[in-house]
Scaffold this motif. Structure first.
Motif, short mmCIF file in Angstrom:
data_model
loop_
_atom_site.label_atom_id
_atom_site.label_comp_id
_atom_site.label_asym_id
_atom_site.label_seq_id
_atom_site.Cartn_x
_atom_site.Cartn_y
_atom_site.Cartn_z
N ILE A 58 0.92 -1.18 -0.10
CA ILE A 58 -0.02 0.04 0.08
C ILE A 58 0.77 1.19 0.04
CG2 ILE A 58 -1.89 1.37 1.13
CD1 ILE A 58 -2.71 -1.36 2.66
N VAL A 59 0.85 2.06 -1.12
CA VAL A 59 1.56 3.31 -1.25
C VAL A 59 0.93 4.38 -0.50
CG1 VAL A 59 2.44 4.94 -2.78
CG2 VAL A 59 2.79 2.42 -3.20
N ASP A 60 -0.47 4.39 -0.80
CA ASP A 60 -1.20 5.39 -0.10
C ASP A 60 -2.72 5.02 0.02
OD1 ASP A 60 -1.66 8.10 0.97
OD2 ASP A 60 -1.70 9.14 -0.96
N ILE A 87 0.28 -6.14 1.66
CA ILE A 87 -1.11 -6.64 1.61
C ILE A 87 -1.14 -7.71 2.83
CG2 ILE A 87 -3.03 -7.66 0.45
CD1 ILE A 87 -2.35 -6.12 -1.89
N PRO A 88 -0.24 -8.63 2.88
CA PRO A 88 -0.56 -9.59 4.05
C PRO A 88 -0.24 -8.96 5.49
CG PRO A 88 1.01 -10.57 2.38
CD PRO A 88 0.63 -9.22 1.93
N GLU A 89 0.67 -8.02 5.49
CA GLU A 89 0.89 -7.19 6.85
C GLU A 89 -0.60 -6.43 6.96
OE1 GLU A 89 5.38 -6.32 6.60
OE2 GLU A 89 4.15 -5.06 5.62
N ALA A 90 -1.08 -5.64 6.16
CA ALA A 90 -2.09 -4.98 6.23
C ALA A 90 -3.42 -5.98 6.76
CB ALA A 90 -2.62 -4.27 5.18
N LEU A 91 -3.45 -7.22 6.13
CA LEU A 91 -4.52 -8.08 6.66
C LEU A 91 -4.44 -8.65 7.83
CD1 LEU A 91 -5.25 -9.87 3.20
CD2 LEU A 91 -6.76 -8.42 4.01
N GLN A 92 -3.20 -8.86 8.44
CA GLN A 92 -2.77 -8.97 9.77
C GLN A 92 -3.31 -8.01 10.77
OE1 GLN A 92 1.39 -10.10 9.44
NE2 GLN A 92 0.65 -12.38 9.53
N LEU A 93 -3.03 -6.69 10.35
CA LEU A 93 -3.43 -5.67 11.34
C LEU A 93 -5.02 -5.73 11.47
CD1 LEU A 93 -1.12 -2.69 10.10
CD2 LEU A 93 -1.00 -3.90 12.38
N VAL A 94 -5.73 -5.98 10.32
CA VAL A 94 -7.20 -6.00 10.22
C VAL A 94 -7.78 -7.06 11.26
CG1 VAL A 94 -9.11 -6.52 9.03
CG2 VAL A 94 -7.61 -5.12 7.75
N GLU A 95 -7.12 -8.16 11.19
CA GLU A 95 -7.41 -9.29 12.01
C GLU A 95 -7.25 -8.71 13.66
OE1 GLU A 95 -9.18 -11.86 11.39
OE2 GLU A 95 -9.00 -11.17 9.20
N ARG A 96 -6.19 -8.20 13.85
CA ARG A 96 -5.52 -7.75 15.10
C ARG A 96 -6.47 -6.76 15.74
NH1 ARG A 96 -0.09 -7.95 18.06
NH2 ARG A 96 -0.66 -7.24 20.27
N PHE A 97 -6.94 -5.74 14.89
CA PHE A 97 -7.87 -4.73 15.41
C PHE A 97 -9.16 -5.23 15.71
CE2 PHE A 97 -11.09 -1.46 14.69
CZ PHE A 97 -10.60 -0.22 15.50
N GLN A 98 -9.74 -6.20 14.86
CA GLN A 98 -10.94 -6.82 15.08
C GLN A 98 -10.99 -7.65 16.23
OE1 GLN A 98 -11.96 -8.72 11.01
NE2 GLN A 98 -12.79 -6.72 10.53
N ALA A 99 -9.70 -8.32 16.80
CA ALA A 99 -9.60 -9.12 17.73
C ALA A 99 -9.63 -8.24 19.00
CB ALA A 99 -8.29 -10.09 17.60
N MET A 100 -8.72 -6.91 18.85
CA MET A 100 -9.04 -6.02 19.96
C MET A 100 -10.59 -5.41 20.18
SD MET A 100 -6.84 -2.38 20.53
CE MET A 100 -7.69 -1.50 19.29
N MET A 101 -11.26 -5.32 19.21
CA MET A 101 -12.52 -4.84 19.44
C MET A 101 -13.43 -5.98 20.17
SD MET A 101 -13.20 -1.98 18.42
CE MET A 101 -11.71 -1.43 19.08
N LEU A 141 -8.65 -5.21 -0.27
CA LEU A 141 -7.51 -5.89 -0.41
C LEU A 141 -7.37 -7.32 -0.94
CD1 LEU A 141 -5.48 -4.85 2.78
CD2 LEU A 141 -5.07 -4.06 0.62
N GLN A 142 -8.73 -8.04 -0.81
CA GLN A 142 -9.02 -9.30 -1.13
C GLN A 142 -9.90 -9.35 -2.41
OE1 GLN A 142 -11.14 -11.06 2.35
NE2 GLN A 142 -9.24 -11.65 3.16
N SER A 143 -10.05 -8.23 -3.14
CA SER A 143 -10.79 -7.84 -4.21
C SER A 143 -9.73 -7.87 -5.49
CB SER A 143 -11.82 -6.77 -4.47
OG SER A 143 -12.56 -6.82 -3.48
N PRO A 144 -10.10 -8.15 -6.92
CA PRO A 144 -9.05 -7.61 -7.71
C PRO A 144 -9.08 -6.32 -8.07
CG PRO A 144 -11.00 -8.61 -8.72
CD PRO A 144 -11.32 -8.75 -7.04
N ALA A 145 -8.07 -5.69 -8.56
CA ALA A 145 -7.79 -4.43 -9.10
C ALA A 145 -8.92 -3.68 -9.66
CB ALA A 145 -6.55 -4.34 -9.93
N THR A 146 -9.14 -2.52 -9.20
CA THR A 146 -10.31 -1.82 -9.69
C THR A 146 -9.91 -0.72 -10.61
OG1 THR A 146 -10.29 -0.19 -8.03
CG2 THR A 146 -12.02 -1.98 -7.88
#
Length: 162
Positions: A58-60, A87-101, A141-146
């Motif tokens: 993710i650049v921006d 992308i895998p690092e960002a998806l890990q952050l998503v999982e961690r955030f949702q776990a924190m919630m 992140l799990q969808s094809p490019a738009t």
């Protein structure tokens, strides 16, 4: 730090990010675009992502939308946290955030600004607000490019997601 001071600090971070988001807008070019909507309260977040040439990092990332302070602050903090990540690092952050919630552990020091959202976990009705942008990011992140010219971006309903 006493619990009351910690709550006050978290509230201050959320209000600051709501009033003056650092990542509001739209990236150019847009490689991924995802809309998240929470029908129970009306919050809507439009995420746009710019990826590196290999579509691996993710650049921006920026967001637009309308919603409560928690939804918009969470989107703003999320953008800071995932910018520059693979992308895998960002998806890990998503999982961690949702776990924190769900009452899980806080983030380590390098992501401590995300811990401002931990207090939201005490209010089950507001967890959907905090998770909205994160669900949208996961779908993007799990969808094809738009193509930036696509009129109808993806839609994420936060209604049935825990």
């Amino acid at each position: 730090m006493p619990l009351d001071n910690l709550r006050g600090l978290y509230q201050q971070v959320i209000l600051e990010r709501y009033k003056k988001p650092r990542n509001f807008g739209r990236v150019n070019p847009v490689h991924r675009h995802q809309r998240g909507h929470n029908p129970s309260c009306g919050d809507t977040i439009d995420l746009t992502l710019q990826l590196d040439p290999n579509q691996e990092r993710i650049v921006d990332i920026k967001f637009e939308g309308e919603g409560c302070a928690i939804a918009l602050a969470s989107a703003d903090l999320m953008a800071d946290a995932v910018r520059g990540r693979t992308i895998p690092e960002a998806l890990q952050l998503v999982e961690r955030f949702q776990a924190m919630m769900r009452g899980g552990e806080e983030f380590p020091r390098e992501y401590r600004s995300l811990n401002a959202m931990k207090g939201v976990a005490q209010f089950p009705v507001r967890i959907k607000c905090a998770n909205l942008a994160w669900h949208a990011l996961k779908h993007a992140l799990q969808s094809p490019a738009t193509d930036d010219s696509v009129e109808e971006p993806g839609f994420v309903s936060n209604e049935s997601i825990d």
